[in-house]
Design a protein around this motif. Structure first.
Motif, PDB file in Angstrom:
ATOM      1  N   HIS A 135      -4.377  80.103  48.569  1.00  0.00           N
ATOM      2  CA  HIS A 135      -5.171  80.784  49.154  1.00  0.00           C
ATOM      3  C   HIS A 135      -5.099  81.395  49.808  1.00  0.00           C
ATOM      4  N   CYS A 136      -6.084  82.032  49.968  1.00  0.00           N
ATOM      5  CA  CYS A 136      -6.481  83.563  51.266  1.00  0.00           C
ATOM      6  C   CYS A 136      -7.809  83.778  51.700  1.00  0.00           C
ATOM      7  N   SER A 137      -8.021  83.974  52.628  1.00  0.00           N
ATOM      8  CA  SER A 137      -9.287  84.658  52.986  1.00  0.00           C
ATOM      9  C   SER A 137      -9.298  85.773  53.499  1.00  0.00           C
TER      10      SER A 137
ATOM     11  N   GLY B 242       2.574  86.404  36.291  1.00  0.00           N
ATOM     12  CA  GLY B 242       3.137  85.284  35.657  1.00  0.00           C
ATOM     13  C   GLY B 242       2.071  83.901  36.153  1.00  0.00           C
ATOM     14  N   THR B 243       1.409  84.353  36.670  1.00  0.00           N
ATOM     15  CA  THR B 243       0.042  83.326  36.682  1.00  0.00           C
ATOM     16  C   THR B 243      -0.997  82.661  36.000  1.00  0.00           C
ATOM     17  N   LYS B 244      -1.456  81.228  36.143  1.00  0.00           N
ATOM     18  CA  LYS B 244      -2.138  80.571  35.170  1.00  0.00           C
ATOM     19  C   LYS B 244      -3.067  81.288  35.006  1.00  0.00           C
ATOM     20  N   GLY B 245      -4.042  81.296  36.900  1.00  0.00           N
ATOM     21  CA  GLY B 245      -5.623  81.227  36.719  1.00  0.00           C
ATOM     22  C   GLY B 245      -5.467  81.990  38.279  1.00  0.00           C
ATOM     23  N   ILE B 246      -6.413  82.633  38.536  1.00  0.00           N
ATOM     24  CA  ILE B 246      -7.205  83.541  39.420  1.00  0.00           C
ATOM     25  C   ILE B 246      -8.795  83.136  39.362  1.00  0.00           C
ATOM     26  N   GLN B 247      -9.109  83.363  41.022  1.00  0.00           N
ATOM     27  CA  GLN B 247     -10.421  83.587  41.064  1.00  0.00           C
ATOM     28  C   GLN B 247     -10.584  84.164  41.657  1.00  0.00           C
ATOM     29  N   VAL B 248     -11.681  84.621  42.427  1.00  0.00           N
ATOM     30  CA  VAL B 248     -12.015  85.380  43.322  1.00  0.00           C
ATOM     31  C   VAL B 248     -13.828  85.271  43.543  1.00  0.00           C
ATOM     32  N   LYS B 249     -14.200  85.120  44.409  1.00  0.00           N
ATOM     33  CA  LYS B 249     -14.499  85.650  44.915  1.00  0.00           C
ATOM     34  C   LYS B 249     -15.262  86.617  46.814  1.00  0.00           C
ATOM     35  N   VAL B 250     -16.480  87.083  45.704  1.00  0.00           N
ATOM     36  CA  VAL B 250     -16.960  88.529  47.235  1.00  0.00           C
ATOM     37  C   VAL B 250     -18.481  88.205  47.518  1.00  0.00           C
ATOM     38  N   SER B 251     -18.225  88.291  48.682  1.00  0.00           N
ATOM     39  CA  SER B 251     -20.117  88.227  48.687  1.00  0.00           C
ATOM     40  C   SER B 251     -20.070  89.633  49.961  1.00  0.00           C
ATOM     41  N   GLY B 252     -21.476  89.995  50.217  1.00  0.00           N
ATOM     42  CA  GLY B 252     -21.953  91.338  50.733  1.00  0.00           C
ATOM     43  C   GLY B 252     -22.815  92.220  49.727  1.00  0.00           C
ATOM     44  N   ARG B 253     -22.284  93.294  50.485  1.00  0.00           N
ATOM     45  CA  ARG B 253     -23.479  94.724  50.019  1.00  0.00           C
ATOM     46  C   ARG B 253     -23.061  95.245  48.658  1.00  0.00           C
ATOM     47  N   ILE B 254     -22.135  94.486  47.581  1.00  0.00           N
ATOM     48  CA  ILE B 254     -21.561  94.925  47.106  1.00  0.00           C
ATOM     49  C   ILE B 254     -21.668  96.118  45.956  1.00  0.00           C
TER      50      ILE B 254
ATOM     51  N   CYS C 208     -21.181  99.993  53.971  1.00  0.00           N
ATOM     52  CA  CYS C 208     -22.276  99.886  53.211  1.00  0.00           C
ATOM     53  C   CYS C 208     -22.325  98.109  54.521  1.00  0.00           C
ATOM     54  N   GLY C 209     -20.905  97.901  55.034  1.00  0.00           N
ATOM     55  CA  GLY C 209     -20.844  96.480  55.767  1.00  0.00           C
ATOM     56  C   GLY C 209     -19.783  95.521  56.095  1.00  0.00           C
ATOM     57  N   LEU C 210     -20.068  94.429  55.772  1.00  0.00           N
ATOM     58  CA  LEU C 210     -19.006  94.040  55.866  1.00  0.00           C
ATOM     59  C   LEU C 210     -18.608  93.346  54.686  1.00  0.00           C
ATOM     60  N   LEU C 211     -17.674  93.068  53.908  1.00  0.00           N
ATOM     61  CA  LEU C 211     -17.752  92.218  52.871  1.00  0.00           C
ATOM     62  C   LEU C 211     -16.620  91.453  52.871  1.00  0.00           C
ATOM     63  N   GLY C 212     -16.547  90.110  52.495  1.00  0.00           N
ATOM     64  CA  GLY C 212     -16.128  88.988  52.583  1.00  0.00           C
ATOM     65  C   GLY C 212     -15.094  88.765  51.076  1.00  0.00           C
ATOM     66  N   ILE C 213     -13.826  88.649  51.144  1.00  0.00           N
ATOM     67  CA  ILE C 213     -12.804  88.310  49.683  1.00  0.00           C
ATOM     68  C   ILE C 213     -12.435  86.702  49.931  1.00  0.00           C
ATOM     69  N   LYS C 214     -12.493  85.972  48.676  1.00  0.00           N
ATOM     70  CA  LYS C 214     -11.745  85.353  48.594  1.00  0.00           C
ATOM     71  C   LYS C 214     -10.800  84.989  47.878  1.00  0.00           C
ATOM     72  N   ILE C 215      -9.335  84.289  47.449  1.00  0.00           N
ATOM     73  CA  ILE C 215      -8.384  84.153  46.143  1.00  0.00           C
ATOM     74  C   ILE C 215      -8.352  83.543  46.521  1.00  0.00           C
ATOM     75  N   TRP C 216      -8.470  82.906  45.231  1.00  0.00           N
ATOM     76  CA  TRP C 216      -7.525  81.606  44.659  1.00  0.00           C
ATOM     77  C   TRP C 216      -6.534  81.788  43.637  1.00  0.00           C
ATOM     78  N   ILE C 217      -5.007  81.519  43.298  1.00  0.00           N
ATOM     79  CA  ILE C 217      -4.266  81.797  42.569  1.00  0.00           C
ATOM     80  C   ILE C 217      -3.625  80.461  42.668  1.00  0.00           C
ATOM     81  N   TYR C 218      -3.638  80.669  40.592  1.00  0.00           N
ATOM     82  CA  TYR C 218      -2.569  78.840  40.502  1.00  0.00           C
ATOM     83  C   TYR C 218      -1.705  79.300  40.100  1.00  0.00           C
TER      84      TYR C 218
END
Length: 217
Positions: free
Chosen positions: A198-200, A159-171, A207-217
């Protein structure tokens, strides 16, 4: 502005509140912050370890958030947890064991410790749990697009209104690291009255370290 400041701190006093409530003298303030950090890290590690032992595999165990309230004579820890059988009804032994270990870790002498477990009604509306789900998919070598698409579907069902995902690293194991952004729905980061969670999160893969950031409205 929405990209340059933590969205939780940006909204304190409007749609967000503090996760720690206590007062301390200036000279003891750093000790209180360190005590909070020890409690949170210990609870997260304990839940992760216990979940792996009970289920036999490493899965989604993550806690939504931990609220700490301190007074002169007691500390109250409120753990909001999603779906897991670690703190099921009647499992008082696990909670008592957790209390004993925390007391030893932070050396409580004249203060009592109370732990309250709260259930999250819609676990997949919590960014911590979604980030843990995506991290688990990456560990199992599921493709980036498929993992994110499934995570977005889970948040929409909650039931969320929106989500934004950011992933960085050797995807997907690519040789060159890059940053990927995916957004579904509305995520008004510059609107203070909008309730944004929000969370990190970081995940170590082969393959190494991946970073994930999430924004949920």
């Amino acid at each position: 502005m929405g990209q340059k400041i933590n969205p939780l701190g940006f909204r304190l006093g409007t749609t967000q509140s503090h996760h720690s409530f206590w007062f301390e003298k200036p000279k003891n303030f750093s000790t209180g912050i360190r005590e909070d950090e020890i409690i949170r890290n210990f609870i997260n590690d304990y839940v992760k370890k216990t979940h792996t032992i009970l289920s036999g595999f490493e899965g989604i165990y993550h806690i939504g958030h931990i609220v700490i309230k301190k007074r002169i004579d007691f500390i109250q820890v409120i753990i909001s947890i999603g779906f897991t059988n670690i703190f099921a009804e009647g499992q008082i032994r696990e909670i008592e064991e957790l209390k004993i270990n925390i007391k030893k870790k932070i050396k409580l002498v004249n203060r009592k410790l109370y732990i309250i477990i709260k259930r999250i009604e819609n676990p997949y509306s919590q960014p911590n749990i979604i980030a843990e789900y995506i991290a688990l998919q990456f560990k199992n070598r599921v493709s980036f697009r498929k993992s994110i698409k499934k995570a977005i579907e889970l948040t929409e069902r909650a039931g969320t209104k929106g989500i934004q995902v950011k992933v960085s690293g050797r995807i997907d194991g690519k040789e060159i690291a890059r940053i990927e952004w995916i957004r579904e729905g509305r995520v008004p980061l510059q609107t203070i009255s909008a309730k944004i969670d929000h969370c990190s999160h970081s995940i170590r893969t082969i393959c190494g370290l991946l970073g994930i950031k999430i924004w949920i409205y």
